[in-house]
Design an enzyme around this catalytic site. Structure first.
Site, short mmCIF file in Angstrom:
data_model
loop_
_atom_site.label_atom_id
_atom_site.label_comp_id
_atom_site.label_asym_id
_atom_site.label_seq_id
_atom_site.Cartn_x
_atom_site.Cartn_y
_atom_site.Cartn_z
N HIS B 321 31.91 40.93 38.83
CA HIS B 321 32.99 41.61 38.11
C HIS B 321 32.78 43.12 38.02
CE1 HIS B 321 34.14 37.56 36.84
NE2 HIS B 321 35.32 38.08 36.64
N GLY B 322 31.56 43.54 38.09
CA GLY B 322 31.36 44.99 38.01
C GLY B 322 29.89 45.35 37.98
#
Lengths: 383, 466
Positions: B321-322
């Site tokens: 996700h990041g």
């Protein structure tokens, strides 16, 4: 089965294609080249594509036509006051940016203090004193009018400004603490009169005069200015003001829902002649600031704002540079372009609204002072 | 280009639909061109990176297919596909994160930092890298035949409806549809219905409660009530934002004859964390299950290894996700809860409570995880947890937060979000069949959402960053 599918698809197709086609037709009727053709005028780049998209949205006749109605509908149904306004209690409105500055963390005070100290030192090099006047935002003085759980007074909500003022004080910068002045006034005199306008970001005439008196008293206390002998009278003048926060909602129909507030001002006029106060560029006091200085002064009823009232308190005309939202840097850049305004100055009073500590236009740049005219440079070195 | 924009709705979409249905043949080629325009709208140079990922995986898939029984050659080609794909993703998404952490580590030993290359993260890279890589893996596993046409494969990788934010469509899901797909009135109408519902969810719900979440998460020291209100607003925002984008993607896919998998299934009706992951971002969780959890051994190597595998999958899922420790911790939080529930026989600790209480308890756990997901730093998340538990100190200016968040409009929209989120039937179910009553509601709803979009200044899309 087939009918409802066709109906849904047909309606969808009409809606999504209708807007672009209508826009092109409207532009053709105006004799303009359809705006979507701008896309093919430049090689595709990120910058060009963003610009094209923004222009397309801004020029949309649908947006232009529907926006006011939709804003009004959202206001009526949801109480939505738009991107800039916050609805407080008892009909008060607050400017979102001003509240945001108080709510969110902020660690840029040291850099702001550096710029202010640098400006003070540059002025000191010319023999000019600097008095800094941070103007409290409305929510700092009236937090309880925004939300019931916030208490007025005690400096609880304006911690960032208090911290900056502490840093400036530690570095020997002279200031006027209007936060304390206003807190004391509210504590001693209750809620009458209001020190700020109900639906405006700015102070009321009462708040403005309190500030002017405090600044004049401080200048005399510091011994930087002797009271002059110019005599002024006050002339009552009433205006009606809807409030700049109402205008920020950008919808005439929403604006019409708010009554104008009657504001009783006092114009400063010369004693005897009754002429409205006017600046004197040769004055020994230069005032820099933002719209807090403009209201009632350049705006209606004129000559009834902070500058005029400070002049009356000091018994002398003043010089001034005012820039809306630009007190952090733009006023000093304007000063840099007007060297004649520094001639013969003893004191610079620098007002900026609290929220500009973070949100000031162009930030806080270190700006050099203008070169003095040759004659004055010689005079200064001789002295 | 985002779906909820003037340029997409009023220009790109009608032109693409018109062109697509006017063309008697070569529709995939047309979709490919349209998708490159769609993607290149952010930055035309990004298209080259997508072409690179497409070319690598197409070539590796071809080598794998041709090698047939040459196991080493097949493994070599698969490894090349995975290493190059993940290497590309790693460079663009994680290089700065790794370099900054290394600098931090070096700083502990008194060494000076080395300069960090500033890299722009191409939009949607996590999605299309995973999708293109799935092709090589599917061909290697022989679950899909190799694609015949490079343009069909490039069309699959770049297909604009699901390019930016999923659902993650695996090659074997659409392999047949790339060659042959049906276009019916029912399918198109259902796609329109789902697109409208997604569009309305994004504009009328997510964008309305988003400012509440932003105000609270950006506040210095919120009250406990404000913190709970803010994280609940974020839970609604991310669901109605992300699921809306998926709905619009699936709807657009149907208009173009594709059938993409469902990505959300009333996730806030989950009664355990295990159940939550069956309902939230389904295409990612099944992707990670099939391409990571199963190859790691899944649950076939004993309970202890199962828990470790679950933790690894969720940690990497978080990192997907990041590039931030907050996402790693978010993944770890879910991984620990999943492992714990697995240890209890896929049951939550509150499994004996009545279902409404189980749903509420699961939602509270999910809220805690959203704090990690939304906070910019671990320190920020820690402070926010403190605020939720009433442990934050002086509130300062945050005392004013109530005036900004408990407005009439926000309270109405939060109530509406709650009403819609805690429903078993969601947009996907409602759009399955178009009826007259639905049609009568959908058209005004679309008009309302469109007009609202025209006046909305707040229109972010949360999953772009991933």
């Amino acid at each position: 089965m087939r009918g409802k599918n066709l109906f849904l698809i047909g309606a969808f197709a009409v809606i999504i294609s209708g807007v672009g086609l209508t826009q092109a037709l409207v532009e053709a009727r105006r004799g303009e080249r359809p705006q979507f053709t701008d896309l093919f005028l430049h090689a595709p780049s990120e910058e060009h594509l963003r610009g094209f998209e923004e222009d397309l949205e801004d020029a949309s006749c649908f947006t232009e036509y529907l926006r006011p109605a939709m804003q009004y509908a959202q206001f009526a149904a949801l109480g939505n006051t738009g991107d800039y306004a916050l609805m407080g209690r008892d009909g008060w409105l607050f400017y979102k940016n001003g509240v945001q500055f108080l709510i969110e963390p902020w660690d840029g005070n040291a850099a702001v203090a550096d710029v202010i100290v640098s400006f003070r030192e540059r002025l000191a090099g010319r023999g000019i004193e600097l008095l800094v006047v941070p103007a409290p935002g409305k929510a700092s003085v009236y937090p309880d009018r925004l939300t019931a759980r916030a208490r007025a007074g005690g400096g609880v909500v304006y911690a960032h400004s208090r911290q900056l003022m502490g840093q400036l004080k530690a570095r020997g910068v002279a200031m006027v603490d209007l936060f304390e002045v206003f807190d004391r006034a509210r504590a001693e005199e209750g809620d009458e009169p209001d020190l700020y306008l109900q639906r405006d970001t700015h102070w009321s005439p009462a708040g403005m005069r309190l500030a002017a008196e405090a600044v004049a008293a401080r200048l005399i206390e510091l011994g930087w200015v002797a009271r002059g002998d110019a005599a002024y009278d006050l002339r009552p003048a009433s205006i009606e003001r809807r409030g700049d926060i109402v205008h920020m909602m950008r919808s005439p129909r929403i604006e019409a829902r708010f009554e104008r507030q009657r504001v009783d001002c006092a114009q400063v006029v010369t004693k005897g002649e009754g002429l409205l106060y006017a600046d004197d560029p040769q004055s020994e006091v230069l005032v820099l600031g933002d719209s807090f200085l403009r209201i009632y002064q350049a705006d209606e009823p004129e000559s009834a704002g902070f500058i005029a009232h400070l002049a009356r308190e000091l018994g002398m005309s003043l010089a001034s540079i005012v820039n809306d939202g630009g007190a952090s840097t733009l006023v000093r850049q304007e000063l840099a372009r007007k060297p004649e305004l520094l001639s013969g100055k003893k004191v610079v009073v620098w007002e900026f609204v609290e929220r500009d500590i973070r949100f000031g236009a162009e930030g806080w740049q270190d700006v050099a002072l203008p070169e003095l005219p040759a004659a004055e440079t010689g005079a200064q070195s001789a002295s | 280009m985002v779906f909820t924009s003037h340029i997409f709705i009023f220009y790109f979409l009608p032109l693409v639909l018109l062109g697509y249905y006017l063309l008697p043949a070569k529709r995939n080629l047309f979709l490919l061109a349209a998708s490159y325009v769609f993607y290149g709208w952010w930055n035309p140079w990004f298209v080259l990176l997508m072409l690179f990922a497409t070319f690598v995986n197409y070539t590796c898939g071809g080598i794998i297919a041709k090698a047939e029984d040459d196991a080493p050659r097949r493994r070599w080609a698969l490894a090349a596909s995975v290493v190059i794909s993940l290497g590309t993703l790693g460079f663009f998404k994680y290089f700065m994160f790794a370099a900054n952490n290394l600098n931090g580590l070096l700083g502990l030993f008194g060494a000076g930092p080395f300069p960090v290359l500033q890299i722009t993260l191409p939009v949607g890279i996590s999605f299309y890298i995973f999708q293109s890589m799935s092709y090589s893996i599917d061909v290697y596993r022989r679950t899909s035949p190799p694609v015949r046409s490079f343009f069909d494969f490039a069309c699959f990788v770049s297909l604009f409806p699901q390019l930016i934010a999923g659902p993650i469509v695996r090659y074997n899901t659409v392999a047949d549809q790339l060659v042959y797909r049906t276009h019916t009135l029912d399918k198109f109408a259902s796609g329109v219905a789902l697109f409208i519902l997604g569009f309305a969810k994004k504009i009328l719900l997510a964008n309305m409660v988003g400012p509440v979440a932003d105000a609270v998460f950006e506040a210095e020291s919120p009250y406990a009530l404000d913190a709970w209100f803010g994280v609940t607003a974020y839970a609604f925002q991310i669901y109605f934002d992300f699921s809306a984008y998926s709905d619009m993607a699936i709807g657009l896919g149907r208009m173009l004859g594709f059938e993409f998998p469902r990505n959300f299934n009333a996730p806030y009706m989950a009664d355990s964390i295990t159940d939550f992951w069956r309902r939230w971002h389904i295409s990612l969780s099944t992707f990670l299950r099939d391409y990571l959890y199963v190859p790691l051994g899944g649950n076939r190597k004993g309970p202890r290894r199962t828990y470790i595998n679950l933790a690894i999958v969720m940690l990497l899922g978080g990192l997907w996700h990041g590039a931030n420790w907050t996402f790693v911790c978010w993944g770890a939080f879910h991984g620990v809860l999943l492992a714990f529930e697995r240890w209890r026989g896929k049951q939550s600790v509150y499994a004996r409570l009545p279902r409404p209480f189980r749903i509420a308890a699961t939602f509270v756990l999910v809220l805690f995880s959203w704090v990690l997901f939304r906070s910019p730093t671990l320190g920020g998340a820690g402070r926010f947890f403190g605020a939720m538990l009433g442990l934050s100190g002086a509130h300062g200016g945050s005392a004013l937060l109530g005036g900004a968040i408990y407005t009439q409009g926000h309270l109405i929209m939060m109530a509406l979000c709650a009403l819609l989120a805690f429903q078993a039937r969601q947009a996907f179910d409602l759009a399955e069949e178009v009826t007259w009553p639905k049609t009568v509601v959908l058209i005004p709803l679309f008009c309302l959402a469109l007009v609202t979009m025209l006046v909305q200044a707040f229109n972010p899309f949360l999953y772009f960053q991933f």
